[in-house]
Write an enzyme that holds these catalytic residues in place. Structure first.
Site, PDB file in Angstrom:
ATOM      1  N   ASP A  97       0.858  -1.182   0.000  1.00 48.33           N
ATOM      2  CA  ASP A  97       0.000   0.000   0.000  1.00 48.33           C
ATOM      3  C   ASP A  97       0.892   1.230   0.000  1.00 48.33           C
ATOM      4  OD1 ASP A  97      -2.233   1.863   0.450  1.00 48.33           O
ATOM      5  OD2 ASP A  97      -3.334   0.123   1.170  1.00 48.33           O
ATOM      6  N   ASP A 147      -9.526   1.148  -5.979  1.00 45.86           N
ATOM      7  CA  ASP A 147     -10.169   2.394  -6.387  1.00 45.86           C
ATOM      8  C   ASP A 147     -10.953   2.146  -7.675  1.00 45.86           C
ATOM      9  OD1 ASP A 147     -10.804   5.008  -7.270  1.00 45.86           O
ATOM     10  OD2 ASP A 147      -9.011   5.830  -6.322  1.00 45.86           O
ATOM     11  N   THR A 220     -14.281  -5.707   5.851  1.00 43.48           N
ATOM     12  CA  THR A 220     -13.437  -4.550   6.066  1.00 43.48           C
ATOM     13  C   THR A 220     -14.271  -3.337   6.453  1.00 43.48           C
ATOM     14  OG1 THR A 220     -13.533  -3.749   3.779  1.00 43.48           O
ATOM     15  CG2 THR A 220     -11.872  -5.419   4.295  1.00 43.48           C
ATOM     16  N   GLU A 223     -15.761  -1.944   3.354  1.00 43.59           N
ATOM     17  CA  GLU A 223     -16.882  -2.755   2.884  1.00 43.59           C
ATOM     18  C   GLU A 223     -18.123  -2.485   3.706  1.00 43.59           C
ATOM     19  OE1 GLU A 223     -17.961  -7.487   2.091  1.00 43.59           O
ATOM     20  OE2 GLU A 223     -16.057  -6.901   3.007  1.00 43.59           O
TER      21      GLU A 223
END
Length: 246
Positions: A97, A147, A220, A223
């Protein structure tokens, strides 16, 4: 924003000018870190952090002590990654990330929960795949909630494209998996279309279509926000064919 001295934590641009600037599927986010996240980055980055500089080949067998390795591209704040690492300690997770607070948070979670099967990589996953991993190095690739770049003119920035799939297939072992998840309906349809059309991948669902949400993928934070807005989450699990990939 907390700034790190050289050698203290992740670099803002590890690859620097060594590679041509291509269309990126992400935006670097060195936003403000908390004291605990900054402490984790300063202490743990030298031990568990990896700079994606494109200058070295990673020995994943040595790094993860012979475990099978899954590459996770984009992990947010790292809670789901840490949960999967705890649930499956015999699998190594190479988590990539560019979000500095998330990097610090995942390192802190790994230390707190004794997770020696997690490594945190900083930078562009495409450079990692292209320059730093050997063919057939990975047992799986996870791309959860990338994204969606919803504007049509930005669709070229979406990571799930034929070129990415060819690169991922070359780094996956035969039979290795690519697991994608998104709550953006139109992006899910595009993912399914390009995956079904790619010669190196086969849908794990015998009848085609999306995969029922697997129990091993934790819910998550991102989510949950989508579900609160009545978004439908789609999972796709495709397998790399057993034929050799060039």
């Amino acid at each position: 924003m907390r700034r790190f001295a050289e050698g203290e934590g992740p670099s803002p641009d590890p690859a620097g000018s060594h590679f041509e600037r291509r269309i990126r599927s992400f935006q670097p986010r060195r936003s403000r870190v908390t004291l605990s996240q900054g402490d984790a980055l300063r202490r743990l980055w030298p031990k568990w952090g990896i700079e994606i500089d494109g200058k070295q080949r990673l020995d994943l067998a040595e790094m993860f002590e012979g475990r099978p390795v899954v590459l996770e591209i984009g992990f947010g704040m790292g809670e789901a990654t840490a949960q999967m690492a705890a649930d499956d300690p015999d699998t190594g997770i190479l988590a990539v990330d560019v979000h500095t607070p998330g990097q610090g948070n995942l390192l802190a979670l790994a230390e707190r929960n004794g997770l020696d099967n997690v490594r945190v990589a900083n930078g562009d996953a495409i450079i990692l795949l292209t320059e730093m991993l050997r063919p057939d190095a990975l047992d799986g690739v996870r791309v959860y909630f990338p994204d969606p770049w919803p504007k049509k003119r930005h669709h070229k920035r979406r990571i799930i494209q034929p070129e990415f799939l060819t690169l991922a297939a070359a780094r996956l072992k035969p039979g290795g998996f690519l697991h994608c998840a998104t709550d953006w309906e139109e992006y899910a349809e595009q993912m399914l279309e390009v995956l079904e059309a790619h010669p190196d991948f086969t849908n794990s669902q015998p009848d085609g279509g999306y995969t029922p949400r697997p129990a091993f993928r934790p819910l998550t934070r991102f989510e949950g926000k989508g579900l609160d807005k009545d978004h439908v989450v789609h999972d796709l699990i495709f397998l790399r064919g057993t034929e050799e990939t060039d």
